[in-house]
Design a protein around this motif. Sequence first.
Motif, PDB file in Angstrom:
ATOM      1  N   LEU A  30       0.835  -1.202   0.000  1.00 32.37           N
ATOM      2  CA  LEU A  30       0.000   0.000   0.000  1.00 32.37           C
ATOM      3  C   LEU A  30       0.865   1.245   0.000  1.00 32.37           C
ATOM      4  N   ASN A  31       0.387   2.265  -0.691  1.00 35.95           N
ATOM      5  CA  ASN A  31       1.038   3.567  -0.654  1.00 35.95           C
ATOM      6  C   ASN A  31       0.342   4.386   0.433  1.00 35.95           C
ATOM      7  N   LEU A  32       0.894   4.352   1.640  1.00 35.48           N
ATOM      8  CA  LEU A  32       0.265   5.094   2.737  1.00 35.48           C
ATOM      9  C   LEU A  32       1.301   5.928   3.485  1.00 35.48           C
ATOM     10  N   LYS A  33       0.812   7.001   4.099  1.00 34.98           N
ATOM     11  CA  LYS A  33       1.670   7.868   4.893  1.00 34.98           C
ATOM     12  C   LYS A  33       0.976   8.158   6.215  1.00 34.98           C
ATOM     13  N   VAL A  34       1.756   8.153   7.293  1.00 33.82           N
ATOM     14  CA  VAL A  34       1.194   8.314   8.636  1.00 33.82           C
ATOM     15  C   VAL A  34       1.698   9.601   9.269  1.00 33.82           C
ATOM     16  N   TRP A  35       0.778  10.358   9.860  1.00 35.13           N
ATOM     17  CA  TRP A  35       1.104  11.537  10.661  1.00 35.13           C
ATOM     18  C   TRP A  35       0.691  11.234  12.100  1.00 35.13           C
ATOM     19  N   THR A  36       1.501  11.630  13.078  1.00 34.70           N
ATOM     20  CA  THR A  36       1.145  11.403  14.481  1.00 34.70           C
ATOM     21  C   THR A  36       0.982  12.736  15.208  1.00 34.70           C
ATOM     22  N   PHE A  37       0.036  12.755  16.158  1.00 38.49           N
ATOM     23  CA  PHE A  37      -0.271  13.964  16.926  1.00 38.49           C
ATOM     24  C   PHE A  37      -0.464  13.576  18.393  1.00 38.49           C
ATOM     25  N   PHE A  38       0.012  14.417  19.300  1.00 45.13           N
ATOM     26  CA  PHE A  38      -0.107  14.102  20.728  1.00 45.13           C
ATOM     27  C   PHE A  38      -1.334  14.728  21.375  1.00 45.13           C
ATOM     28  N   GLY A  40      -5.500  16.788  20.502  1.00 45.42           N
ATOM     29  CA  GLY A  40      -6.524  17.190  19.551  1.00 45.42           C
ATOM     30  C   GLY A  40      -6.235  18.540  18.930  1.00 45.42           C
ATOM     31  N   SER A  41      -5.735  19.481  19.739  1.00 48.78           N
ATOM     32  CA  SER A  41      -5.453  20.823  19.223  1.00 48.78           C
ATOM     33  C   SER A  41      -4.318  20.796  18.197  1.00 48.78           C
ATOM     34  N   GLN A  42      -3.325  19.933  18.432  1.00 50.54           N
ATOM     35  CA  GLN A  42      -2.234  19.814  17.462  1.00 50.54           C
ATOM     36  C   GLN A  42      -2.769  19.246  16.137  1.00 50.54           C
ATOM     37  N   PHE A  43      -3.663  18.274  16.232  1.00 52.18           N
ATOM     38  CA  PHE A  43      -4.262  17.694  15.031  1.00 52.18           C
ATOM     39  C   PHE A  43      -5.063  18.746  14.262  1.00 52.18           C
ATOM     40  N   LEU A  44      -5.910  19.491  14.955  1.00 56.67           N
ATOM     41  CA  LEU A  44      -6.753  20.494  14.301  1.00 56.67           C
ATOM     42  C   LEU A  44      -5.925  21.608  13.660  1.00 56.67           C
ATOM     43  N   ALA A  45      -4.783  21.911  14.245  1.00 55.66           N
ATOM     44  CA  ALA A  45      -3.919  22.961  13.696  1.00 55.66           C
ATOM     45  C   ALA A  45      -3.298  22.545  12.362  1.00 55.66           C
ATOM     46  N   GLU A  46      -3.220  21.239  12.114  1.00 59.31           N
ATOM     47  CA  GLU A  46      -2.609  20.739  10.877  1.00 59.31           C
ATOM     48  C   GLU A  46      -3.442  21.085   9.648  1.00 59.31           C
ATOM     49  N   ARG A  47      -4.771  21.071   9.797  1.00 59.76           N
ATOM     50  CA  ARG A  47      -5.703  21.416   8.718  1.00 59.76           C
ATOM     51  C   ARG A  47      -5.442  20.598   7.443  1.00 59.76           C
ATOM     52  N   MET A  48      -5.203  19.335   7.598  1.00 57.93           N
ATOM     53  CA  MET A  48      -4.936  18.462   6.456  1.00 57.93           C
ATOM     54  C   MET A  48      -6.045  17.422   6.333  1.00 57.93           C
ATOM     55  N   PRO A  49      -6.523  17.138   5.115  1.00 61.87           N
ATOM     56  CA  PRO A  49      -7.539  16.090   4.961  1.00 61.87           C
ATOM     57  C   PRO A  49      -6.926  14.700   5.103  1.00 61.87           C
ATOM     58  N   PHE A  50      -7.602  13.828   5.834  1.00 60.64           N
ATOM     59  CA  PHE A  50      -7.118  12.464   6.028  1.00 60.64           C
ATOM     60  C   PHE A  50      -8.177  11.473   5.559  1.00 60.64           C
ATOM     61  N   ASP A  51      -7.740  10.262   5.220  1.00 57.40           N
ATOM     62  CA  ASP A  51      -8.654   9.184   4.862  1.00 57.40           C
ATOM     63  C   ASP A  51      -9.064   8.406   6.103  1.00 57.40           C
ATOM     64  N   LEU A  52      -8.139   8.307   7.063  1.00 59.01           N
ATOM     65  CA  LEU A  52      -8.376   7.539   8.288  1.00 59.01           C
ATOM     66  C   LEU A  52      -7.763   8.272   9.468  1.00 59.01           C
ATOM     67  N   VAL A  53      -8.538   8.389  10.556  1.00 58.75           N
ATOM     68  CA  VAL A  53      -8.032   9.008  11.787  1.00 58.75           C
ATOM     69  C   VAL A  53      -8.234   8.034  12.943  1.00 58.75           C
ATOM     70  N   CYS A  54      -7.141   7.683  13.623  1.00 61.57           N
ATOM     71  CA  CYS A  54      -7.195   6.828  14.815  1.00 61.57           C
ATOM     72  C   CYS A  54      -7.112   7.739  16.037  1.00 61.57           C
ATOM     73  N   LEU A  55      -8.153   7.741  16.858  1.00 59.76           N
ATOM     74  CA  LEU A  55      -8.253   8.683  17.975  1.00 59.76           C
ATOM     75  C   LEU A  55      -8.256   7.986  19.330  1.00 59.76           C
ATOM     76  N   ASP A  56      -7.402   8.438  20.203  1.00 61.70           N
ATOM     77  CA  ASP A  56      -7.453   8.000  21.595  1.00 61.70           C
ATOM     78  C   ASP A  56      -8.676   8.662  22.237  1.00 61.70           C
ATOM     79  N   ILE A  57      -9.484   7.881  22.937  1.00 63.71           N
ATOM     80  CA  ILE A  57     -10.671   8.455  23.574  1.00 63.71           C
ATOM     81  C   ILE A  57     -10.291   9.299  24.784  1.00 63.71           C
ATOM     82  N   GLU A  58      -9.385   8.782  25.620  1.00 58.00           N
ATOM     83  CA  GLU A  58      -9.049   9.477  26.863  1.00 58.00           C
ATOM     84  C   GLU A  58      -7.757  10.281  26.702  1.00 58.00           C
TER      85      GLU A  58
END
Length: 235
Positions: A30-38, A40-58
């Motif tokens: 697969l041609n995939l690329k992963v971005w990591t964020f520590f 929610g605010s860091q993620f929202l600041a990225e302003r990039m469209p994603f196909d899949l988002v894995c979110l920690d609930i807590e």
Amino acid sequence: MLRVAIVDDEQEVRGSLEEYFGRLGQELKLNLKVWTFFSGSQFLAERMPFDLVCLDIEMPEMNGLELAAKIRKTDEQVVIVFITYLAQMAIHGYEVRALDFLVKPVNYSSFSMKMLNVLKLLEKRKCRNLAVLTVDGLQKISTEELYYVEVQGHYLYYHTRKGTFRQKASLKEVEEELKGLSFTKCNQCYLVNLRYASAVSKDEVQVAQDWLKISRPKKKNFLAALADYIGGVGP
């Protein structure tokens, strides 16, 4: 390219999932690329469209459910998978149309099994280009912009974001062209792009701005296909 985001305040979890995605990508070529964020605010600041988002609930500051609600305000299509220590927490994922969840500590076996289902869904959402011969000439239509196809007599009407285009052809021909994508009949006259099916009321489905009839023989399969496309939190 498949764009994946991992949002988790635990560095170890982010590292493990990034490694798992790399391994899965190699195994499936697969041609995939992963971005990591520590956070929610860091993620929202990225302003990039994603196909899949894995979110920690807590997470501190903004938990995964709150972040998912913010994501859904601007992106109805992105696939959301929750990461949690407590499986019962994932039930709240229905509210933000999460597809599935991963229970910590995540092992590669369960991860790969869940991700194969995610990849099947993303494969359905891929777009193609249709060459439609209208009275004005050849028109290229992307399935990403196609709401539904309607048949009237010997003509097909392609209802799209850019307008409606007419072609002399059969619905069966178009069904074959769109095979494997998110298109399903709600009756013998309409082939619906499930991406734009936003509401169902009794025997009708809203597709973009139009309400289309769902026939009794097609209703069960159509609703099943719609539920499968939207997704839900799995066991």
